[in-house]
Write an enzyme that holds these catalytic residues in place. Sequence first.
Site, PDB file in Angstrom:
ATOM      1  CG  ASP A 189      38.670  27.545  43.731  1.00 12.45           C
ATOM      2  OD1 ASP A 189      39.230  26.512  43.326  1.00 12.45           O
ATOM      3  OD2 ASP A 189      38.791  28.653  43.177  1.00 12.45           O
ATOM      4  CE1 TYR A 249      43.290  32.607  41.538  1.00 16.65           C
ATOM      5  CE2 TYR A 249      41.923  31.774  43.323  1.00 16.65           C
ATOM      6  CZ  TYR A 249      42.184  31.886  41.971  1.00 16.65           C
ATOM      7  OH  TYR A 249      41.340  31.291  41.079  1.00 16.65           O
ATOM      8  CE  LYS A 300      41.603  27.532  40.683  1.00 17.01           C
ATOM      9  NZ  LYS A 300      41.395  28.200  41.986  1.00 17.01           N
ATOM     10  CG  HIS A 355      45.727  28.615  38.028  1.00 21.91           C
ATOM     11  ND1 HIS A 355      45.939  29.351  39.176  1.00 21.91           N
ATOM     12  CD2 HIS A 355      44.639  29.182  37.463  1.00 21.91           C
ATOM     13  CE1 HIS A 355      45.031  30.299  39.285  1.00 21.91           C
ATOM     14  NE2 HIS A 355      44.227  30.228  38.253  1.00 21.91           N
ATOM     15  NE  ARG A 400      25.464  41.982  45.994  1.00 22.86           N
ATOM     16  CZ  ARG A 400      24.271  42.318  45.530  1.00 22.86           C
ATOM     17  NH1 ARG A 400      23.293  41.433  45.540  1.00 22.86           N
ATOM     18  NH2 ARG A 400      24.060  43.538  45.067  1.00 22.86           N
TER      19      ARG A 400
END
Length: 294
Positions: free
Chosen positions: A45, A50, A75, A108, A246
């Site tokens: 995604d 971004y 988006k 978005h 992570r």
Amino acid sequence: MSTTNLTLNNGVQLPAIGFGVYQSAPEETEAAVTEALHVGYRHIDTAAAYGNEREVGKAIAASGLPRDQIFVETKIWISDYGYDETLHGFEKSAAKLGVDHIDLLILHQPLPTAWEKTVGAYRALERLYADGKVRAIGVSNFMPDHLASLLAATDVVPAVNQIELHPYFQQKELQEADTSHGILNQAWSPIGGITFYRDGDGGSTLEDPTITAIAEAHGKSPAQVMLRWHVQEGRSVIPKSVKPHRIAENFDIFDFELTAGEVAQIDALDKGVRRGPEPESLTLEKYGIAIPEA
């Protein structure tokens, strides 16, 4: 490792857990996506706003994985709303990503102060969907009234509404509205991060005693418990990290199950306070940024 797919309202299969790159610096994004694909994520995604679609595309191209095995979601930013502008926004994103089609393309944000541009943008998504350039279309951060207005003015029901959703902010009324229309709830900030609230009620979901107790009982981390909670309740989740351990940890949620009581305990943690921007507050004057060409 097994994963779970969700079926969108047009029959398209969406991997329930996606890998997000919000606020990932371009120089970190390619390595993070490469690691995510190596771990087993098959849903990435990103977003025009971004500034890292190009790096996502590089990682996908270098992975060696067949294109049909990677679900790409991005988006359109509000600066590219309007029918023709959004068609061009698709072209910019597809070129940066290095793909000939996008699996899920969403708006978005709602833009209440220029609603006609929002509707025009969504009609462009409908055109791209009809032409086979996108496999599914949707929205992000749309509240129930935004959804009602959009549905009244357009033809294709959004497949997804990506919203802020974590144990401390669950937007249950919005979730119900989405579900009533056959729209999948997709959670951004699904573990809440280090939450900070405008009313001064700070605190981290990662340190919440209810969540940490459940995590200890299962031998899992608090983040894994929260992601498992979302998936068990039928939501799509978009965790993010640039740290390899992570990235792997967030994907390792399919070998345990929360009890009904544990799910209810997490459901009861809702504080009802948003940490992201109010959807009604979005204006071009305040949030408009030019999205560069490819």
